[in-house]
Design an enzyme around this catalytic site. Structure first.
Site, PDB file in Angstrom:
ATOM      1  N   ASN A  11      -0.996  -4.845   0.634  1.00 50.21           N
ATOM      2  CA  ASN A  11      -1.315  -4.809  -0.529  1.00 50.21           C
ATOM      3  C   ASN A  11      -0.129  -3.753  -0.683  1.00 50.21           C
ATOM      4  O   ASN A  11      -0.035  -2.378   0.151  1.00 50.21           O
ATOM      5  CB  ASN A  11      -3.149  -3.493  -0.181  1.00 50.21           C
ATOM      6  CG  ASN A  11      -2.903  -2.980  -1.542  1.00 50.21           C
ATOM      7  OD1 ASN A  11      -2.402  -3.053  -2.269  1.00 50.21           O
ATOM      8  ND2 ASN A  11      -3.514  -1.990  -1.181  1.00 50.21           N
ATOM      9  N   TRP A  12       0.581  -4.108  -1.944  1.00 49.20           N
ATOM     10  CA  TRP A  12       1.738  -3.565  -1.613  1.00 49.20           C
ATOM     11  C   TRP A  12       1.323  -2.107  -2.767  1.00 49.20           C
ATOM     12  O   TRP A  12       2.229  -1.216  -2.305  1.00 49.20           O
ATOM     13  CB  TRP A  12       3.082  -4.505  -2.960  1.00 49.20           C
ATOM     14  CG  TRP A  12       3.706  -5.334  -2.413  1.00 49.20           C
ATOM     15  CD1 TRP A  12       3.398  -5.836  -0.778  1.00 49.20           C
ATOM     16  CD2 TRP A  12       3.997  -5.860  -2.935  1.00 49.20           C
ATOM     17  NE1 TRP A  12       3.788  -6.923  -0.844  1.00 49.20           N
ATOM     18  CE2 TRP A  12       4.856  -7.611  -2.047  1.00 49.20           C
ATOM     19  CE3 TRP A  12       4.467  -6.642  -4.394  1.00 49.20           C
ATOM     20  CZ2 TRP A  12       5.572  -8.138  -2.253  1.00 49.20           C
ATOM     21  CZ3 TRP A  12       5.559  -7.683  -4.618  1.00 49.20           C
ATOM     22  CH2 TRP A  12       5.875  -8.447  -3.538  1.00 49.20           C
ATOM     23  N   LYS A  13       0.140  -1.953  -3.132  1.00 50.69           N
ATOM     24  CA  LYS A  13       0.259  -0.675  -3.745  1.00 50.69           C
ATOM     25  C   LYS A  13       1.677  -1.002  -4.513  1.00 50.69           C
ATOM     26  O   LYS A  13       1.797  -1.230  -5.402  1.00 50.69           O
ATOM     27  CB  LYS A  13       0.379   0.708  -3.010  1.00 50.69           C
ATOM     28  CG  LYS A  13      -1.142   0.232  -1.818  1.00 50.69           C
ATOM     29  CD  LYS A  13      -1.114   1.580  -0.496  1.00 50.69           C
ATOM     30  CE  LYS A  13      -2.345   0.277   0.343  1.00 50.69           C
ATOM     31  NZ  LYS A  13      -2.780   1.758   1.364  1.00 50.69           N
ATOM     32  N   HIS A  97     -10.847   0.153  -3.897  1.00 48.81           N
ATOM     33  CA  HIS A  97     -10.080   1.053  -2.341  1.00 48.81           C
ATOM     34  C   HIS A  97     -10.221   2.317  -2.601  1.00 48.81           C
ATOM     35  O   HIS A  97     -10.987   2.799  -4.272  1.00 48.81           O
ATOM     36  CB  HIS A  97      -8.577   0.429  -3.185  1.00 48.81           C
ATOM     37  CG  HIS A  97      -7.200   0.462  -1.544  1.00 48.81           C
ATOM     38  ND1 HIS A  97      -6.521   1.902  -1.367  1.00 48.81           N
ATOM     39  CD2 HIS A  97      -6.874   0.617  -0.901  1.00 48.81           C
ATOM     40  CE1 HIS A  97      -6.518   2.163  -0.227  1.00 48.81           C
ATOM     41  NE2 HIS A  97      -5.865   0.868   0.056  1.00 48.81           N
ATOM     42  N   GLU A  99      -8.239   4.414  -2.293  1.00 51.49           N
ATOM     43  CA  GLU A  99      -7.664   5.392  -3.287  1.00 51.49           C
ATOM     44  C   GLU A  99      -7.624   5.587  -5.168  1.00 51.49           C
ATOM     45  O   GLU A  99      -7.663   6.713  -5.596  1.00 51.49           O
ATOM     46  CB  GLU A  99      -5.924   4.735  -3.296  1.00 51.49           C
ATOM     47  CG  GLU A  99      -5.115   5.256  -1.789  1.00 51.49           C
ATOM     48  CD  GLU A  99      -4.411   4.518  -0.986  1.00 51.49           C
ATOM     49  OE1 GLU A  99      -3.920   3.615  -2.110  1.00 51.49           O
ATOM     50  OE2 GLU A  99      -3.424   4.407  -0.402  1.00 51.49           O
ATOM     51  N   GLU A 169     -11.613  -0.244   5.592  1.00 49.61           N
ATOM     52  CA  GLU A 169     -10.475   0.438   5.121  1.00 49.61           C
ATOM     53  C   GLU A 169     -11.327   1.906   5.673  1.00 49.61           C
ATOM     54  O   GLU A 169     -11.713   2.891   4.822  1.00 49.61           O
ATOM     55  CB  GLU A 169      -9.723   0.266   4.392  1.00 49.61           C
ATOM     56  CG  GLU A 169      -9.198  -0.843   4.013  1.00 49.61           C
ATOM     57  CD  GLU A 169      -8.315  -0.852   3.121  1.00 49.61           C
ATOM     58  OE1 GLU A 169      -7.099  -1.562   3.552  1.00 49.61           O
ATOM     59  OE2 GLU A 169      -7.478  -0.444   2.264  1.00 49.61           O
ATOM     60  N   GLY A 175      -2.201   4.241   6.536  1.00 47.33           N
ATOM     61  CA  GLY A 175      -0.783   4.735   5.765  1.00 47.33           C
ATOM     62  C   GLY A 175      -0.578   6.261   7.540  1.00 47.33           C
ATOM     63  O   GLY A 175       0.114   7.082   7.858  1.00 47.33           O
ATOM     64  N   SER A 214      -3.408   0.269   8.988  1.00 44.56           N
ATOM     65  CA  SER A 214      -2.459   0.473  10.408  1.00 44.56           C
ATOM     66  C   SER A 214      -2.347  -0.798  10.684  1.00 44.56           C
ATOM     67  O   SER A 214      -1.794  -0.677  11.887  1.00 44.56           O
ATOM     68  CB  SER A 214      -1.915   2.227  10.399  1.00 44.56           C
ATOM     69  OG  SER A 214      -2.091   3.100  10.182  1.00 44.56           O
ATOM     70  N   GLY A 235      -1.375  -2.279   4.268  1.00 44.01           N
ATOM     71  CA  GLY A 235      -0.142  -1.788   3.028  1.00 44.01           C
ATOM     72  C   GLY A 235       0.822  -1.366   3.847  1.00 44.01           C
ATOM     73  O   GLY A 235       1.961  -2.703   3.390  1.00 44.01           O
ATOM     74  N   GLY A 236       1.443  -0.404   4.410  1.00 42.46           N
ATOM     75  CA  GLY A 236       2.661  -0.497   4.484  1.00 42.46           C
ATOM     76  C   GLY A 236       3.357  -1.409   5.766  1.00 42.46           C
ATOM     77  O   GLY A 236       4.271  -1.664   4.743  1.00 42.46           O
TER      78      GLY A 236
HETATM   79  P1  13P Z   1      -1.602   0.812   4.948  1.00 42.69           P
HETATM   80  O1  13P Z   1      -1.648  -0.527   6.127  1.00 42.69           O
HETATM   81  O2  13P Z   1      -0.507   1.509   4.907  1.00 42.69           O
HETATM   82  O3  13P Z   1      -2.347   1.965   6.080  1.00 42.69           O
HETATM   83  O4  13P Z   1      -2.545   0.957   4.368  1.00 42.69           O
HETATM   84  C1  13P Z   1      -4.096   0.122   4.297  1.00 42.69           C
HETATM   85  C2  13P Z   1      -4.250  -0.338   2.907  1.00 42.69           C
HETATM   86  O5  13P Z   1      -4.898   1.109   2.251  1.00 42.69           O
HETATM   87  C3  13P Z   1      -4.746  -1.322   2.612  1.00 42.69           C
HETATM   88  O6  13P Z   1      -5.118  -2.344   1.015  1.00 42.69           O
END
Ligand code: 13P
Length: 261
Positions: A11-13, A97, A99, A169, A175, A214, A235-236
């Protein structure tokens, strides 16, 4: 290890311009082109989807979006429809999500409508659920997560439910560098599967449940060794093509070890 085919989704956000996405696709594909043990998905920002369609065509990597409207089309300024995602070769869409829920006020009711619409269009929704730190400390994490699953999915048929992917999640692990222990991830993925069993009986065994928060190349194997963790939403660690490819290879190695390739 889980009984289902693993899924590793990035997920590149809100990262990557068109040219960054194109360069990424070239390096990433070179690294993962021979991976057949699992499903790989890149969930990119809307503006990068069309260029990625061209880059990823006929590759092992599937394309996903990060959000979608519950409406078909019309006067919905700023929204993107399921049809528009299909048009750029998306097959997956992340919905609900944390967020979106926390920063943009998405409700369980809206998420349920989006899930229904995505399935009707033939997209595979990746429904995200997860508790925040307060809820976990109050000992109510399972109740919250199972409630989110029920609210998003209770109006679906067994056939629709069997086309879902769920991602657990925990918000406190996103993050932050704090991964839930593989035992915590297993416990909640099993709780989610129990809720799915209430909704769809034994077919719940077929639904992939991912963990997100993470996840890195270093901890994917341990997570995948749990019986109900079927993959990861990353994500990251999905932002750099070489590190994400390493994560994919580490996941593929777990599958290969189990099936004795
Ligand atoms: P991180 O892997 O950066 O913790 O993010 C997880 C996430 O929100 C994937 O959708």
């Amino acid at each position: 290890m889980a009984k289902r085919r693993p899924v590793i989704a990035g997920n590149w956000k809100m990262f990557k311009t068109v040219s960054e996405a194109e360069n990424y696709a070239v390096s990433f594909l070179e690294e993962v082109k021979d991976v057949t043990e699992l499903d790989i998905i890149l969930c990119a920002p809307f503006t990068a989807l069309y260029p990625l369609k061209n880059e990823l065509e006929e590759s092992v990597v599937h394309l996903g979006a990060q959000n979608m409207s519950w409406a078909d089309q019309g006067a919905y300024t700023g929204e993107i429809s399921a049809q528009m995602l299909l048009d750029v070769a998306c097959t997956y869409v992340i919905l609900g999500h944390s967020e979106r829920r926390e920063l943009f006020g998405e409700t369980d009711q809206e998420i349920a409508k989006k899930v229904k619409k995505a399935l009707a269009a033939g997209l595979t929704p990746i429904l995200c659920v997860g508790e925040n730190l307060n809820v976990r400390e109050e000992g109510k994490a399972a109740e919250r997560v199972q409630g989110q699953v029920t609210l998003a999915l209770s109006s679906l048929s067994t056939e629709e439910l069997s086309r879902m992917v769920i991602a657990y999640e925990p918000i406190w692990a996103i993050g932050t560098g704090k991964t839930a222990s593989s035992k915590d991830a297993q416990e909640m993925c099993a709780a989610i599967r129990n809720t799915l069993t209430d909704l769809m009986g034994l077919n719940a065994e077929k639904v992939p449940i991912l963990y997100g928060g993470s996840v890195k190349a270093e901890n994917i194997a341990e997570l995948l060794n749990e019986p109900d963790v079927d993959g990861a939403l990353v994500g990251g660690a999905s932002l750099d093509p070489l590190s994400f490819a390493k994560l994919v290879h580490n996941a593929a190695a777990v599958v290969a070890r189990v099936v004795g390739i």
